[in-house]
Design a protein around this motif. Structure first.
Motif, PDB file in Angstrom:
ATOM      1  N   ASP A 120      53.978   0.724   7.366  1.00  0.00           N
ATOM      2  CA  ASP A 120      54.920   0.432   6.283  1.00  0.00           C
ATOM      3  C   ASP A 120      54.206   0.242   4.950  1.00  0.00           C
ATOM      4  O   ASP A 120      54.853   0.004   3.928  1.00  0.00           O
ATOM      5  N   PHE A 121      52.898   0.342   4.972  1.00  0.00           N
ATOM      6  CA  PHE A 121      52.119   0.160   3.754  1.00  0.00           C
ATOM      7  C   PHE A 121      52.356   1.348   2.806  1.00  0.00           C
ATOM      8  O   PHE A 121      52.124   2.499   3.167  1.00  0.00           O
ATOM      9  N   GLU A 122      52.874   1.087   1.615  1.00  0.00           N
ATOM     10  CA  GLU A 122      53.296   2.145   0.698  1.00  0.00           C
ATOM     11  C   GLU A 122      52.193   2.614  -0.242  1.00  0.00           C
ATOM     12  O   GLU A 122      52.411   3.534  -1.026  1.00  0.00           O
ATOM     13  N   TYR A 123      51.027   1.978  -0.168  1.00  0.00           N
ATOM     14  CA  TYR A 123      49.979   2.312  -1.136  1.00  0.00           C
ATOM     15  C   TYR A 123      48.773   2.982  -0.475  1.00  0.00           C
ATOM     16  O   TYR A 123      47.659   2.903  -0.974  1.00  0.00           O
ATOM     17  N   GLY A 124      49.040   3.655   0.652  1.00  0.00           N
ATOM     18  CA  GLY A 124      47.956   4.362   1.336  1.00  0.00           C
ATOM     19  C   GLY A 124      47.324   5.429   0.461  1.00  0.00           C
ATOM     20  O   GLY A 124      46.112   5.659   0.521  1.00  0.00           O
ATOM     21  N   ILE A 125      48.141   6.073  -0.377  1.00  0.00           N
ATOM     22  CA  ILE A 125      47.593   7.140  -1.222  1.00  0.00           C
ATOM     23  C   ILE A 125      46.616   6.588  -2.262  1.00  0.00           C
ATOM     24  O   ILE A 125      45.724   7.303  -2.728  1.00  0.00           O
ATOM     25  N   VAL A 126      46.771   5.315  -2.622  1.00  0.00           N
ATOM     26  CA  VAL A 126      45.827   4.703  -3.558  1.00  0.00           C
ATOM     27  C   VAL A 126      44.444   4.634  -2.919  1.00  0.00           C
ATOM     28  O   VAL A 126      43.421   4.929  -3.555  1.00  0.00           O
ATOM     29  N   ILE A 127      44.420   4.270  -1.653  1.00  0.00           N
ATOM     30  CA  ILE A 127      43.150   4.189  -0.919  1.00  0.00           C
ATOM     31  C   ILE A 127      42.490   5.564  -0.841  1.00  0.00           C
ATOM     32  O   ILE A 127      41.293   5.713  -1.095  1.00  0.00           O
ATOM     33  N   PHE A 128      43.287   6.585  -0.513  1.00  0.00           N
ATOM     34  CA  PHE A 128      42.715   7.924  -0.368  1.00  0.00           C
ATOM     35  C   PHE A 128      42.284   8.518  -1.711  1.00  0.00           C
ATOM     36  O   PHE A 128      41.324   9.282  -1.772  1.00  0.00           O
ATOM     37  N   ASN A 129      42.979   8.174  -2.777  1.00  0.00           N
ATOM     38  CA  ASN A 129      42.518   8.595  -4.095  1.00  0.00           C
ATOM     39  C   ASN A 129      41.215   7.896  -4.460  1.00  0.00           C
ATOM     40  O   ASN A 129      40.331   8.500  -5.072  1.00  0.00           O
ATOM     41  N   ALA A 130      41.095   6.628  -4.080  1.00  0.00           N
ATOM     42  CA  ALA A 130      39.857   5.891  -4.347  1.00  0.00           C
ATOM     43  C   ALA A 130      38.686   6.519  -3.584  1.00  0.00           C
ATOM     44  O   ALA A 130      37.573   6.646  -4.123  1.00  0.00           O
ATOM     45  N   LEU A 328      43.459  13.938 -10.185  1.00  0.00           N
ATOM     46  CA  LEU A 328      43.689  13.014  -9.076  1.00  0.00           C
ATOM     47  C   LEU A 328      44.607  11.861  -9.474  1.00  0.00           C
ATOM     48  O   LEU A 328      45.579  11.549  -8.783  1.00  0.00           O
ATOM     49  N   LEU A 329      44.309  11.248 -10.604  1.00  0.00           N
ATOM     50  CA  LEU A 329      45.062  10.070 -11.034  1.00  0.00           C
ATOM     51  C   LEU A 329      46.478  10.437 -11.465  1.00  0.00           C
ATOM     52  O   LEU A 329      47.431   9.690 -11.204  1.00  0.00           O
ATOM     53  N   THR A 330      46.631  11.588 -12.113  1.00  0.00           N
ATOM     54  CA  THR A 330      47.972  12.037 -12.503  1.00  0.00           C
ATOM     55  C   THR A 330      48.848  12.229 -11.270  1.00  0.00           C
ATOM     56  O   THR A 330      49.992  11.759 -11.223  1.00  0.00           O
ATOM     57  N   GLY A 331      48.305  12.923 -10.275  1.00  0.00           N
ATOM     58  CA  GLY A 331      49.060  13.136  -9.052  1.00  0.00           C
ATOM     59  C   GLY A 331      49.411  11.835  -8.355  1.00  0.00           C
ATOM     60  O   GLY A 331      50.524  11.667  -7.833  1.00  0.00           O
ATOM     61  N   MET A 332      48.483  10.892  -8.335  1.00  0.00           N
ATOM     62  CA  MET A 332      48.728   9.616  -7.666  1.00  0.00           C
ATOM     63  C   MET A 332      49.832   8.816  -8.359  1.00  0.00           C
ATOM     64  O   MET A 332      50.755   8.306  -7.696  1.00  0.00           O
ATOM     65  N   PHE A 333      49.776   8.708  -9.683  1.00  0.00           N
ATOM     66  CA  PHE A 333      50.750   7.891 -10.399  1.00  0.00           C
ATOM     67  C   PHE A 333      52.158   8.486 -10.327  1.00  0.00           C
ATOM     68  O   PHE A 333      53.143   7.757 -10.173  1.00  0.00           O
ATOM     69  N   VAL A 334      52.264   9.822 -10.424  1.00  0.00           N
ATOM     70  CA  VAL A 334      53.588  10.449 -10.308  1.00  0.00           C
ATOM     71  C   VAL A 334      54.139  10.252  -8.900  1.00  0.00           C
ATOM     72  O   VAL A 334      55.324   9.950  -8.715  1.00  0.00           O
ATOM     73  N   ALA A 335      53.286  10.399  -7.889  1.00  0.00           N
ATOM     74  CA  ALA A 335      53.732  10.206  -6.506  1.00  0.00           C
ATOM     75  C   ALA A 335      54.180   8.763  -6.262  1.00  0.00           C
ATOM     76  O   ALA A 335      55.196   8.526  -5.603  1.00  0.00           O
ATOM     77  N   LEU A 336      53.428   7.804  -6.775  1.00  0.00           N
ATOM     78  CA  LEU A 336      53.825   6.399  -6.633  1.00  0.00           C
ATOM     79  C   LEU A 336      55.173   6.133  -7.290  1.00  0.00           C
ATOM     80  O   LEU A 336      56.007   5.383  -6.769  1.00  0.00           O
ATOM     81  N   TYR A 337      55.394   6.767  -8.422  1.00  0.00           N
ATOM     82  CA  TYR A 337      56.673   6.619  -9.123  1.00  0.00           C
ATOM     83  C   TYR A 337      57.817   7.145  -8.260  1.00  0.00           C
ATOM     84  O   TYR A 337      58.866   6.501  -8.131  1.00  0.00           O
TER      85      TYR A 337
END
Length: 439
Positions: A120-130, A328-337
């Motif tokens: 249920d963790f919604e920020y997995g993509i943040v970890i993979f971007n890191a 990378l960061l552009t894709g991550m922030f749009v996806a999080l949105y």
């Protein structure tokens, strides 16, 4: 062993390939999985021929990119700037950058879709971007690392999707018929289907073929390695065709008549038939496709924009890594949105479509122009047959660009002006995933 003997010993053929594996990974992403699954569920095996045709054109342009990078010493955008001028080169670089950024938020959603069934963790993509950023700035020989990672991801994708196809028990006779155009229930009339254009767009990815010229230089290929480049391109095309056909055939065998709105739906639809293991295998394949495309796609945008601006086009240049991080960061922030707000990024999708209309044909034309130049390529310039196939591929891209512009971009802009925008399925791999994510 003497020094002369050491020099004469050539590495095995599998040690002399690599760029094609990287290119295959960026082509097989979440959008291509969704598109091929949708077509398989809707049309059965009848559209396998479209995969083969698309792969042939991808092979042609990948070969052009590999040959350009092998024969020439200067970077591709440096050669292009000398040939057509810096302004047009920058336009192509900016276009490729924005296309990569659009694909990137689709890749992020693909990683999220693979993970959301198990956490249920919604920020997995943040970890993979890191992790990706750590790879980007933490390793000096970035190309060697990427090549090894992509080799692993290709193996995992092939194994995962092959096992699922085996248990799906496809109709081999129908699969064979699918190689013949017009053999399906919709016949050649299905060519007008927007999802079919999506399949072409997910396989014939011109930005990846353009980037092949950079990968060939990073590999260290020279004129004597032209044969390796051709073998590498053929292996890349074979991998793309195999994976796409396996995914489409699995959907044709077990998901016929099912409507799939996201890649998560594909995995969920397989669970009742294959059980948890089948869904896990699919998610492993999906994750490998998403994360491999995730890394390389960002490099395509960052490296080509940097090179077009004259800031360098190698992993050693600071600008290439910074601009790759920007993708990378552009894709991550749009996806999080999208994940948090459950809102379609309408403006971003329409803008990405508009950029594709301009940049994709320009990139193909530039690659064809450079490899046809005797001044640049010498005796290795394109022959008549190669130019014929490349020309047909260029016309195909122009036709797709015209369709997107007249049937998608302009109508959506009009809807946005009237306040009733509703982005529909479009023939772009990762944008398919985004536009349907919250449908």
């Amino acid at each position: 062993m003497t020094e002369e003997q050491a020099i004469s010993v050539k590495p095995h053929w599998w040690q002399r390939i690599g760029p094609g594996l990287v290119t295959a990974c960026v082509v097989i992403g979440p959008g291509s999985i969704l598109t091929s699954s949708n077509l398989g569920a809707k049309e059965g095996y009848s559209m396998i021929w479209v995969v083969l045709v698309s792969v042939i054109f991808m092979l042609v342009y990948t070969s052009l990119g590999a040959k350009l990078g092998t024969v020439t010493d200067e970077s591709t955008c440096t050669l292009l700037a000398k040939t057509v001028g810096r302004p047009l080169t920058v336009l192509i670089g900016c276009g490729v950058f924005f296309i990569s950024a659009a694909y990137q938020f689709g890749n992020n959603l693909g990683v999220h879709s693979a993970l959301e069934n198990y956490t249920d963790f919604e920020y997995g993509i943040v970890i993979f971007n890191a992790i990706s950023l750590a790879f980007l700035f933490g390793f000096k020989n970035l190309y060697k690392l990427v090549e090894r990672l992509m080799s692993v991801f290709v193996a995992v994708m092939l194994l995962s999707f092959a096992i699922n196809l085996f248990f799906a028990k496809p109709d081999l006779a129908e699969m064979a018929q699918g190689v013949i155009p017009g053999s399906g229930k919709g016949g050649l009339e299905s060519i007008k289907d927007i999802s079919l254009l999506g399949l072409i767009g997910t396989t014939f990815v011109i930005t990846a073929a353009f980037y092949q010229s950079y990968l060939a230089r990073f590999k260290g290929w020279k004129v004597n390695d032209l044969k390796d480049g051709r073998i590498d391109a053929c292996i890349s095309a074979t991998i793309m065709a195999l994976i796409t056909i396996m995914i489409m055939s699995t959907a044709a065998a077990v998901l016929r008549g099912t409507t799939l709105s996201s890649v998560a739906d594909v995995g969920n639809a397989l669970q009742p038939l294959f059980g948890d293991k089948g869904q896990i295998l699919f998610c492993i394949g999906l994750f490998s496709a998403a994360y491999s495309s995730f890394i390389v796609n960002s490099m395509i945008g960052g490296f080509i924009l940097s090179d077009s601006l004259g800031l360098g086009g190698t992993p050693q240049d600071k600008a290439t890594r910074l601009l790759t991080a920007a993708v990378l960061l552009t894709g991550m922030f749009v996806a999080l949105y999208v994940i948090k707000s459950e809102t379609k990024p309408v403006l971003a999708i329409v803008a990405a479509q508009a950029v594709t209309v301009v940049a994709a044909p320009l990139a193909a034309g530039a690659l064809l122009l450079l490899t046809s130049s005797k001044k640049i390529m010498g005796e290795h310039r394109n022959g008549p047959v190669m130019n014929l196939f490349a020309g047909i591929g260029f016309v195909l891209l122009l036709g797709m660009a015209w369709y997107i512009a007249t049937q998608k971009v302009v109508p959506e802009i009009q809807k946005m002006r009237s306040g009733s925008a509703a982005v529909e399925l479009v023939p772009q791999p990762e944008m398919n995933l985004v536009s349907q994510k919250q449908s």
